[in-house]
Design a protein around this motif. Structure first.
Motif, PDB file in Angstrom:
ATOM      1  N   LEU A  62       0.822  -1.217   0.000  1.00  0.00           N
ATOM      2  CA  LEU A  62       0.000   0.000   0.000  1.00  0.00           C
ATOM      3  C   LEU A  62       0.857   1.270   0.000  1.00  0.00           C
ATOM      4  O   LEU A  62       0.387   2.332  -0.401  1.00  0.00           O
ATOM      5  CB  LEU A  62      -0.948   0.015   1.200  1.00  0.00           C
ATOM      6  N   MET A  63       2.110   1.135   0.437  1.00  0.00           N
ATOM      7  CA  MET A  63       3.041   2.266   0.427  1.00  0.00           C
ATOM      8  C   MET A  63       3.783   2.357  -0.908  1.00  0.00           C
ATOM      9  O   MET A  63       4.743   3.116  -1.036  1.00  0.00           O
ATOM     10  CB  MET A  63       4.066   2.110   1.562  1.00  0.00           C
ATOM     11  N   ASP A  64       3.352   1.572  -1.885  1.00  0.00           N
ATOM     12  CA  ASP A  64       4.035   1.472  -3.178  1.00  0.00           C
ATOM     13  C   ASP A  64       5.454   0.949  -3.023  1.00  0.00           C
ATOM     14  O   ASP A  64       6.361   1.338  -3.761  1.00  0.00           O
ATOM     15  CB  ASP A  64       4.043   2.827  -3.916  1.00  0.00           C
ATOM     16  N   GLY A  65       5.614   0.037  -2.075  1.00  0.00           N
ATOM     17  CA  GLY A  65       6.917  -0.576  -1.852  1.00  0.00           C
ATOM     18  C   GLY A  65       6.904  -2.030  -2.271  1.00  0.00           C
ATOM     19  O   GLY A  65       5.921  -2.536  -2.817  1.00  0.00           O
ATOM     20  N   GLU A  66       8.013  -2.691  -2.009  1.00  0.00           N
ATOM     21  CA  GLU A  66       8.159  -4.109  -2.330  1.00  0.00           C
ATOM     22  C   GLU A  66       8.636  -4.840  -1.092  1.00  0.00           C
ATOM     23  O   GLU A  66       9.409  -4.299  -0.298  1.00  0.00           O
ATOM     24  CB  GLU A  66       9.212  -4.296  -3.429  1.00  0.00           C
ATOM     25  N   SER A  67       8.188  -6.071  -0.937  1.00  0.00           N
ATOM     26  CA  SER A  67       8.668  -6.877   0.187  1.00  0.00           C
ATOM     27  C   SER A  67       8.698  -8.346  -0.207  1.00  0.00           C
ATOM     28  O   SER A  67       8.002  -8.772  -1.130  1.00  0.00           O
ATOM     29  CB  SER A  67       7.788  -6.680   1.421  1.00  0.00           C
ATOM     30  N   VAL A  68       9.525  -9.080   0.514  1.00  0.00           N
ATOM     31  CA  VAL A  68       9.628 -10.523   0.339  1.00  0.00           C
ATOM     32  C   VAL A  68       9.666 -11.121   1.732  1.00  0.00           C
ATOM     33  O   VAL A  68      10.375 -10.627   2.613  1.00  0.00           O
ATOM     34  CB  VAL A  68      10.902 -10.919  -0.443  1.00  0.00           C
ATOM     35  N   LEU A  69       8.895 -12.177   1.925  1.00  0.00           N
ATOM     36  CA  LEU A  69       8.860 -12.877   3.199  1.00  0.00           C
ATOM     37  C   LEU A  69       9.261 -14.325   2.957  1.00  0.00           C
ATOM     38  O   LEU A  69       8.632 -15.018   2.155  1.00  0.00           O
ATOM     39  CB  LEU A  69       7.446 -12.803   3.801  1.00  0.00           C
ATOM     40  N   LEU A  70      10.336 -14.764   3.628  1.00  0.00           N
ATOM     41  CA  LEU A  70      10.857 -16.111   3.453  1.00  0.00           C
ATOM     42  C   LEU A  70      11.044 -16.786   4.801  1.00  0.00           C
ATOM     43  O   LEU A  70      11.285 -16.125   5.803  1.00  0.00           O
ATOM     44  CB  LEU A  70      12.218 -16.074   2.750  1.00  0.00           C
ATOM     45  N   GLU A  71      10.984 -18.104   4.793  1.00  0.00           N
ATOM     46  CA  GLU A  71      11.390 -18.867   5.964  1.00  0.00           C
ATOM     47  C   GLU A  71      12.821 -19.313   5.708  1.00  0.00           C
ATOM     48  O   GLU A  71      13.158 -19.763   4.606  1.00  0.00           O
ATOM     49  CB  GLU A  71      10.485 -20.080   6.169  1.00  0.00           C
ATOM     50  N   THR A  72      13.664 -19.179   6.736  1.00  0.00           N
ATOM     51  CA  THR A  72      15.071 -19.488   6.551  1.00  0.00           C
ATOM     52  C   THR A  72      15.652 -20.141   7.804  1.00  0.00           C
ATOM     53  O   THR A  72      15.042 -20.101   8.863  1.00  0.00           O
ATOM     54  CB  THR A  72      15.867 -18.208   6.198  1.00  0.00           C
TER      55      THR A  72
END
Length: 180
Positions: A62-72
């Motif tokens: 919604l902030m016009d950003g990018e994200s990635v969520l991973l399990e590590t």
């Protein structure tokens, strides 16, 4: 082998408005996240953390950003220990600040005793300050995922503050009875 898994959350958001970027940082720190570098943080893998990070992932979009969520997971025990040490260091910093506030609390009661200020109003003020300390330690404890070294000292110091306030309260009650 290595048994701990973490959630790795990376994000990039526009620099403006800064308030949104700062709010995102605060929310991640409020979850107990450890930053590996700007926009890259870790949390222990729990269902609650996963749920909250997914909500933050949506906010980043919604902030016009990018994200990635991973399990590590760490590649070896040495890497795992480094990560755990980072979590402990962050919590120890919070416990250290807490211990400083406990010292302030103790000094305030000592000052009131020295001034013979044994009033209900002062007792109520000190009781409010103690409740703040209790709540703060509880919040730190919830984020202490790996048992930071200052945890026990902070808990003992809070018990000392509680006992100090109890003693001060008895003195206030005694002083008020004398004034009647």
């Amino acid at each position: 082998m290595v048994s701990i898994s973490w959630l790795l959350f990376t994000y990039k958001v526009p620099p403006e408005p800064a308030a949104k970027r700062i709010a995102l940082w605060r929310r991640l720190k409020g979850l107990g996240a450890v930053y590996l570098q700007n926009g890259v943080c870790l949390l222990p893998r729990t269902d609650e953390h996963l749920r909250r990070l997914k909500m933050l992932e949506n906010e980043v979009a919604l902030m016009d950003g990018e994200s990635v969520l991973l399990e590590t997971a760490a590649l070896d025990s040495g890497q795992e220990e480094k990560v755990i040490a980072r979590f402990k260091a962050d919590r120890d910093a919070a416990y250290g600040e807490f211990l400083g506030r406990c010292a302030d609390f103790e000094a305030e009661i000592a000052k009131e005793r020295a001034a013979n200020k044994f009033t209900y109003a002062e007792l109520e003020e000190e009781d409010t300050d103690l409740k703040k300390l209790q709540g703060w330690l509880e919040k730190i404890g919830k984020l202490d995922f790996y048992g930071a070294t200052l945890a026990e000292e902070a808990a003992a110091r809070l018990r000392d503050c509680e006992a100090l306030l109890d003693a001060y309260a008895r003195d206030v009650f005694d002083a008020q009875d004398e004034n009647r």
